[in-house]
Design a protein around this motif. Structure first.
Motif, PDB file in Angstrom:
ATOM      1  N   SER A 118       0.746   0.266   8.766  1.00  0.00           N
ATOM      2  CA  SER A 118       0.826   1.200   7.647  1.00  0.00           C
ATOM      3  C   SER A 118       1.913   0.756   6.665  1.00  0.00           C
ATOM      4  CB  SER A 118       1.156   2.597   8.154  1.00  0.00           C
ATOM      5  OG  SER A 118       2.484   2.638   8.637  1.00  0.00           O
ATOM      6  N   PRO A 119       1.802   1.175   5.402  1.00  0.00           N
ATOM      7  CA  PRO A 119       2.864   0.878   4.419  1.00  0.00           C
ATOM      8  C   PRO A 119       4.226   1.379   4.901  1.00  0.00           C
ATOM      9  CG  PRO A 119       0.908   1.645   3.277  1.00  0.00           C
ATOM     10  CD  PRO A 119       0.648   1.837   4.743  1.00  0.00           C
ATOM     11  N   ARG A 120       4.242   2.507   5.617  1.00  0.00           N
ATOM     12  CA  ARG A 120       5.501   3.041   6.133  1.00  0.00           C
ATOM     13  C   ARG A 120       6.146   2.076   7.131  1.00  0.00           C
ATOM     14  NH1 ARG A 120       7.974   8.097   6.688  1.00  0.00           N
ATOM     15  NH2 ARG A 120      10.075   7.662   7.483  1.00  0.00           N
ATOM     16  N   THR A 121       5.308   1.456   7.957  1.00  0.00           N
ATOM     17  CA  THR A 121       5.822   0.484   8.932  1.00  0.00           C
ATOM     18  C   THR A 121       6.418  -0.723   8.224  1.00  0.00           C
ATOM     19  OG1 THR A 121       4.190   1.165  10.584  1.00  0.00           O
ATOM     20  CG2 THR A 121       5.209  -0.989  10.896  1.00  0.00           C
ATOM     21  N   VAL A 122       5.754  -1.165   7.162  1.00  0.00           N
ATOM     22  CA  VAL A 122       6.268  -2.286   6.369  1.00  0.00           C
ATOM     23  C   VAL A 122       7.607  -1.905   5.732  1.00  0.00           C
ATOM     24  CG1 VAL A 122       5.913  -3.415   4.129  1.00  0.00           C
ATOM     25  CG2 VAL A 122       4.197  -3.645   5.912  1.00  0.00           C
ATOM     26  N   ASP A 123       7.701  -0.662   5.262  1.00  0.00           N
ATOM     27  CA  ASP A 123       8.974  -0.177   4.715  1.00  0.00           C
ATOM     28  C   ASP A 123      10.080  -0.265   5.771  1.00  0.00           C
ATOM     29  OD1 ASP A 123       7.816   0.383   2.283  1.00  0.00           O
ATOM     30  OD2 ASP A 123       7.599   2.538   2.657  1.00  0.00           O
ATOM     31  N   ASN A 124       9.724   0.052   7.009  1.00  0.00           N
ATOM     32  CA  ASN A 124      10.699  -0.017   8.102  1.00  0.00           C
ATOM     33  C   ASN A 124      11.146  -1.448   8.371  1.00  0.00           C
ATOM     34  OD1 ASN A 124      10.590   2.758   8.463  1.00  0.00           O
ATOM     35  ND2 ASN A 124       9.054   2.662  10.092  1.00  0.00           N
ATOM     36  N   TYR A 125      10.187  -2.400   8.334  1.00  0.00           N
ATOM     37  CA  TYR A 125      10.538  -3.817   8.509  1.00  0.00           C
ATOM     38  C   TYR A 125      11.504  -4.250   7.412  1.00  0.00           C
ATOM     39  CZ  TYR A 125       6.467  -4.219  11.665  1.00  0.00           C
ATOM     40  OH  TYR A 125       5.570  -4.058  12.682  1.00  0.00           O
ATOM     41  N   ARG A 126      11.179  -3.861   6.182  1.00  0.00           N
ATOM     42  CA  ARG A 126      12.004  -4.254   5.031  1.00  0.00           C
ATOM     43  C   ARG A 126      13.428  -3.703   5.168  1.00  0.00           C
ATOM     44  NH1 ARG A 126       9.505  -1.635   0.696  1.00  0.00           N
ATOM     45  NH2 ARG A 126      10.930   0.083   1.061  1.00  0.00           N
ATOM     46  N   GLU A 127      13.526  -2.413   5.484  1.00  0.00           N
ATOM     47  CA  GLU A 127      14.842  -1.792   5.586  1.00  0.00           C
ATOM     48  C   GLU A 127      15.644  -2.387   6.758  1.00  0.00           C
ATOM     49  OE1 GLU A 127      16.079   0.131   3.242  1.00  0.00           O
ATOM     50  OE2 GLU A 127      14.147  -0.197   2.250  1.00  0.00           O
ATOM     51  N   ALA A 128      14.961  -2.727   7.838  1.00  0.00           N
ATOM     52  CA  ALA A 128      15.639  -3.336   8.987  1.00  0.00           C
ATOM     53  C   ALA A 128      16.210  -4.705   8.611  1.00  0.00           C
ATOM     54  CB  ALA A 128      14.669  -3.475  10.159  1.00  0.00           C
ATOM     55  N   LEU A 129      15.423  -5.475   7.847  1.00  0.00           N
ATOM     56  CA  LEU A 129      15.891  -6.795   7.415  1.00  0.00           C
ATOM     57  C   LEU A 129      17.035  -6.674   6.420  1.00  0.00           C
ATOM     58  CD1 LEU A 129      12.521  -8.756   7.086  1.00  0.00           C
ATOM     59  CD2 LEU A 129      14.351  -9.166   8.732  1.00  0.00           C
ATOM     60  N   PHE A 130      16.931  -5.733   5.493  1.00  0.00           N
ATOM     61  CA  PHE A 130      18.024  -5.514   4.541  1.00  0.00           C
ATOM     62  C   PHE A 130      19.329  -5.242   5.306  1.00  0.00           C
ATOM     63  CE2 PHE A 130      15.277  -3.839   0.754  1.00  0.00           C
ATOM     64  CZ  PHE A 130      14.883  -5.138   0.482  1.00  0.00           C
ATOM     65  N   LEU A 131      19.224  -4.431   6.341  1.00  0.00           N
ATOM     66  CA  LEU A 131      20.412  -4.064   7.125  1.00  0.00           C
ATOM     67  C   LEU A 131      20.937  -5.253   7.928  1.00  0.00           C
ATOM     68  CD1 LEU A 131      22.236  -1.666   7.862  1.00  0.00           C
ATOM     69  CD2 LEU A 131      20.706  -1.208   9.783  1.00  0.00           C
ATOM     70  N   LEU A 173       1.888 -11.422  -2.474  1.00  0.00           N
ATOM     71  CA  LEU A 173       1.342 -10.143  -2.035  1.00  0.00           C
ATOM     72  C   LEU A 173       2.290  -8.979  -2.327  1.00  0.00           C
ATOM     73  CD1 LEU A 173       0.003 -11.190   1.497  1.00  0.00           C
ATOM     74  CD2 LEU A 173      -1.338 -10.897  -0.599  1.00  0.00           C
ATOM     75  N   THR A 174       1.724  -7.838  -2.653  1.00  0.00           N
ATOM     76  CA  THR A 174       2.523  -6.620  -2.786  1.00  0.00           C
ATOM     77  C   THR A 174       2.841  -6.103  -1.386  1.00  0.00           C
ATOM     78  OG1 THR A 174       0.608  -5.151  -2.781  1.00  0.00           O
ATOM     79  CG2 THR A 174       1.285  -6.044  -4.927  1.00  0.00           C
ATOM     80  N   TYR A 175       3.761  -5.154  -1.294  1.00  0.00           N
ATOM     81  CA  TYR A 175       4.076  -4.585   0.012  1.00  0.00           C
ATOM     82  C   TYR A 175       2.848  -3.915   0.631  1.00  0.00           C
ATOM     83  CZ  TYR A 175       9.109  -5.353  -0.636  1.00  0.00           C
ATOM     84  OH  TYR A 175      10.351  -5.920  -0.800  1.00  0.00           O
ATOM     85  N   LYS A 176       2.039  -3.281  -0.192  1.00  0.00           N
ATOM     86  CA  LYS A 176       0.803  -2.643   0.297  1.00  0.00           C
ATOM     87  C   LYS A 176      -0.142  -3.694   0.876  1.00  0.00           C
ATOM     88  CE  LYS A 176      -2.567   0.507   0.579  1.00  0.00           C
ATOM     89  NZ  LYS A 176      -3.693  -0.321   0.985  1.00  0.00           N
ATOM     90  N   GLU A 177      -0.284  -4.832   0.173  1.00  0.00           N
ATOM     91  CA  GLU A 177      -1.158  -5.910   0.650  1.00  0.00           C
ATOM     92  C   GLU A 177      -0.600  -6.562   1.914  1.00  0.00           C
ATOM     93  OE1 GLU A 177      -3.045  -7.237  -3.690  1.00  0.00           O
ATOM     94  OE2 GLU A 177      -1.152  -8.101  -2.992  1.00  0.00           O
ATOM     95  N   ILE A 178       0.727  -6.634   2.011  1.00  0.00           N
ATOM     96  CA  ILE A 178       1.354  -7.160   3.227  1.00  0.00           C
ATOM     97  C   ILE A 178       1.028  -6.251   4.408  1.00  0.00           C
ATOM     98  CG2 ILE A 178       3.575  -7.542   4.395  1.00  0.00           C
ATOM     99  CD1 ILE A 178       4.681  -8.575   1.738  1.00  0.00           C
ATOM    100  N   ALA A 179       1.089  -4.942   4.173  1.00  0.00           N
ATOM    101  CA  ALA A 179       0.758  -3.980   5.230  1.00  0.00           C
ATOM    102  C   ALA A 179      -0.682  -4.176   5.699  1.00  0.00           C
ATOM    103  CB  ALA A 179       0.959  -2.553   4.713  1.00  0.00           C
ATOM    104  N   ASP A 180      -1.594  -4.359   4.745  1.00  0.00           N
ATOM    105  CA  ASP A 180      -3.002  -4.572   5.088  1.00  0.00           C
ATOM    106  C   ASP A 180      -3.174  -5.840   5.919  1.00  0.00           C
ATOM    107  OD1 ASP A 180      -3.666  -2.289   3.729  1.00  0.00           O
ATOM    108  OD2 ASP A 180      -4.285  -3.314   1.890  1.00  0.00           O
ATOM    109  N   GLN A 181      -2.475  -6.909   5.523  1.00  0.00           N
ATOM    110  CA  GLN A 181      -2.616  -8.186   6.223  1.00  0.00           C
ATOM    111  C   GLN A 181      -2.023  -8.124   7.629  1.00  0.00           C
ATOM    112  OE1 GLN A 181      -2.588 -11.527   3.784  1.00  0.00           O
ATOM    113  NE2 GLN A 181      -1.769 -12.963   5.290  1.00  0.00           N
ATOM    114  N   MET A 182      -0.985  -7.312   7.802  1.00  0.00           N
ATOM    115  CA  MET A 182      -0.355  -7.182   9.115  1.00  0.00           C
ATOM    116  C   MET A 182      -1.026  -6.107   9.968  1.00  0.00           C
ATOM    117  SD  MET A 182       3.739  -7.547   8.207  1.00  0.00           S
ATOM    118  CE  MET A 182       4.219  -7.591   9.953  1.00  0.00           C
TER     119      MET A 182
END
Length: 214
Positions: A178-191, A166-175
């Protein structure tokens, strides 16, 4: 001592690159280059003539039998052999697919010889390696569950979905976020995990039993 050397093989369809890597790796006392091959089919033939390598450096895009199919075959026939994917670019999609096929990590073809040596030693000893420019160091192998950082339920869900196609956009849809929220999850995990790429997240998830492709 010879018995302490790591036996490696190189599979890549570019002759000059393959020969160059073999020559460079032969200079390290820790390694023994058994053979090289230009595709998966040649590798299969070589395995009938030479001892089984500990680690195989595997190109992804090759004619006749590519890195994906070759890695799958190796994991079925010789599961103890570690596969280190060779990638021209930090292409998450290609690397994730290689990990799905059984590779334990990847290195960029532009890596320095010493970096490649460290990657080979790491995957031989720990079973996994990934190139992370953010720290310039190995993805730490975390086997002690007490050392795992605290991840929220949503972060774990996102991490598992990262292991899909899945793309990040598709992950956002499945969860249902919003795509912005998914971006926040990603950045939190990176950190939290000291990573910087999706392929790093995937390998981390596999290493720590968070996700299993089987």
């Amino acid at each position: 001592m010879e018995t302490n050397k790591i036996n490696i093989a190189i599979v890549d369809d570019h002759t000059l690159f393959r020969n160059g890597v073999a020559a460079l790796m032969s200079e390290f006392s820790e390694l023994n280059v058994l053979f090289d091959a230009e595709n998966g089919e040649q590798l299969q033939q070589a395995l009938n003539k030479y001892p089984l390598p500990d680690v195989i450096l595997m190109d992804i895009n090759m004619p006749v039998m590519d890195g994906y199919d070759t890695t799958k075959w190796l994991k079925q026939k010789h599961p103890k052999v570690k596969v280190l994917a060779l990638s021209m670019f930090e292409d998450d999609k290609a690397v994730i697919r290689m990990i799905k096929c059984g590779a334990g990590g990847y290195v960029l073809k532009e890596s320095r010889p010493r970096e490649l040596l460290e990657a080979i030693k790491a995957i031989h000893e720990k079973g996994s390696y990934i190139n992370e420019m953010v720290s310039g160091k190995l993805l730490r192998s975390v086997s002690d569950k007490e050392d795992l950082p605290d991840l929220t339920k949503k972060e774990l869900e996102f991490l598992k979905l990262c292991c899909s196609e899945l793309t990040y956009k598709e992950i956002a849809d499945q969860m249902f976020v919003s795509p912005r929220t998914v971006d926040n999850y990603r950045e939190a995990l990176f950190l939290k995990l000291n990573l910087k790429s999706r392929s790093g997240l995937v390998l981390y998830a596999i290493q720590n039993g968070i996700f299993n492709f089987e």
